[in-house]
Design an enzyme around this catalytic site. Sequence first.
Site, PDB file in Angstrom:
ATOM      1  N   ASP A   7       0.874  -1.253   0.001  1.00 38.06           N
ATOM      2  CA  ASP A   7      -0.096   0.090   0.027  1.00 38.06           C
ATOM      3  C   ASP A   7       0.970   1.128   0.081  1.00 38.06           C
ATOM      4  O   ASP A   7       2.068   1.109  -0.013  1.00 38.06           O
ATOM      5  CB  ASP A   7      -0.926   0.025   1.133  1.00 38.06           C
ATOM      6  N   CYS A  63       3.317  -3.317   4.285  1.00 38.68           N
ATOM      7  CA  CYS A  63       2.187  -2.113   4.487  1.00 38.68           C
ATOM      8  C   CYS A  63       2.804  -1.436   5.693  1.00 38.68           C
ATOM      9  O   CYS A  63       4.320  -1.651   5.849  1.00 38.68           O
ATOM     10  CB  CYS A  63       0.797  -2.311   4.734  1.00 38.68           C
ATOM     11  N   THR A  65       2.563  -1.622   8.959  1.00 36.44           N
ATOM     12  CA  THR A  65       3.094  -2.763   9.896  1.00 36.44           C
ATOM     13  C   THR A  65       3.295  -4.161   9.467  1.00 36.44           C
ATOM     14  O   THR A  65       3.825  -4.946  10.314  1.00 36.44           O
ATOM     15  CB  THR A  65       2.158  -2.661  11.206  1.00 36.44           C
ATOM     16  N   HIS A  96       8.660 -24.579   9.453  1.00 36.42           N
ATOM     17  CA  HIS A  96       7.603 -25.141  10.032  1.00 36.42           C
ATOM     18  C   HIS A  96       6.316 -25.142   9.456  1.00 36.42           C
ATOM     19  O   HIS A  96       5.405 -25.825   9.789  1.00 36.42           O
ATOM     20  CB  HIS A  96       7.568 -24.901  11.714  1.00 36.42           C
ATOM     21  N   HIS A 131       5.688 -31.480  10.501  1.00 32.88           N
ATOM     22  CA  HIS A 131       5.300 -30.168  10.206  1.00 32.88           C
ATOM     23  C   HIS A 131       4.082 -30.216   9.161  1.00 32.88           C
ATOM     24  O   HIS A 131       3.209 -29.379   9.269  1.00 32.88           O
ATOM     25  CB  HIS A 131       6.444 -29.165   9.961  1.00 32.88           C
TER      26      HIS A 131
HETATM   27  C1  RB5 Z   1      -1.786   2.905   6.461  1.00 27.79           C
HETATM   28  O1  RB5 Z   1      -1.719   3.846   7.116  1.00 27.79           O
HETATM   29  C2  RB5 Z   1      -1.639   1.533   7.666  1.00 27.79           C
HETATM   30  O2  RB5 Z   1      -2.896   1.381   8.318  1.00 27.79           O
HETATM   31  C3  RB5 Z   1      -1.567   0.430   6.704  1.00 27.79           C
HETATM   32  O3  RB5 Z   1      -0.248   0.319   5.712  1.00 27.79           O
HETATM   33  C4  RB5 Z   1      -1.120  -0.882   7.596  1.00 27.79           C
HETATM   34  O4  RB5 Z   1      -0.211  -0.851   8.394  1.00 27.79           O
HETATM   35  C5  RB5 Z   1      -2.429  -1.573   8.088  1.00 27.79           C
HETATM   36  O5  RB5 Z   1      -2.046  -2.784   8.736  1.00 27.79           O
END
Ligand code: RB5
Length: 144
Positions: A7, A63, A65, A96, A131
């Site tokens: 994203d 993304c 996180t 695994h 596994h």
């Molecule tokens: C975008 O701001 C953020 O929410 C997205 O990139 C991601 O981290 C969501 O899990």
Amino acid sequence: MIAIGSDHAAADLRQTVKAYLDEKGIAYKDCGTDQSPSDYPVIAKAVCGEIQAGNADTGILLCGTGIGMCMAANKCKGIRAAVCSESYSARFTRLHNDANVLCMGARVVGSGLAAEILDAFLGTEFEGGRHQRRVDMVMALEEA
Ligand code: RB5
């Protein structure tokens, strides 16, 4: 073949990962996006669709996180996605869990750490054996 997508929060990391793959001579399809803002589930669906169609065997989803991408990818049939922020987890989710999608967070890992994580994930084969039964149990949960 690897399908890759991000994203807007991870657009720069996507370019870094593409440069890594180019350097290693690993083929990939870039599923975008260069749009900002963007919705990570749309990109997760596009990358996982490439795996489901048999066009790719591995996915990389990025993304902010890595978590939203991972949650979305694991809703797609046949997908075993893992968020990794260090190389130990990246290695063991291949050994695994037979993970077929690697998710990383651009707000969590830098370019050097991302390369280490990619080395571990892409350089490790599934161990199978005991596994396999557990992975089969995980996949059976798709019907639960
Ligand atoms: C975008 O701001 C953020 O929410 C997205 O990139 C991601 O981290 C969501 O899990």
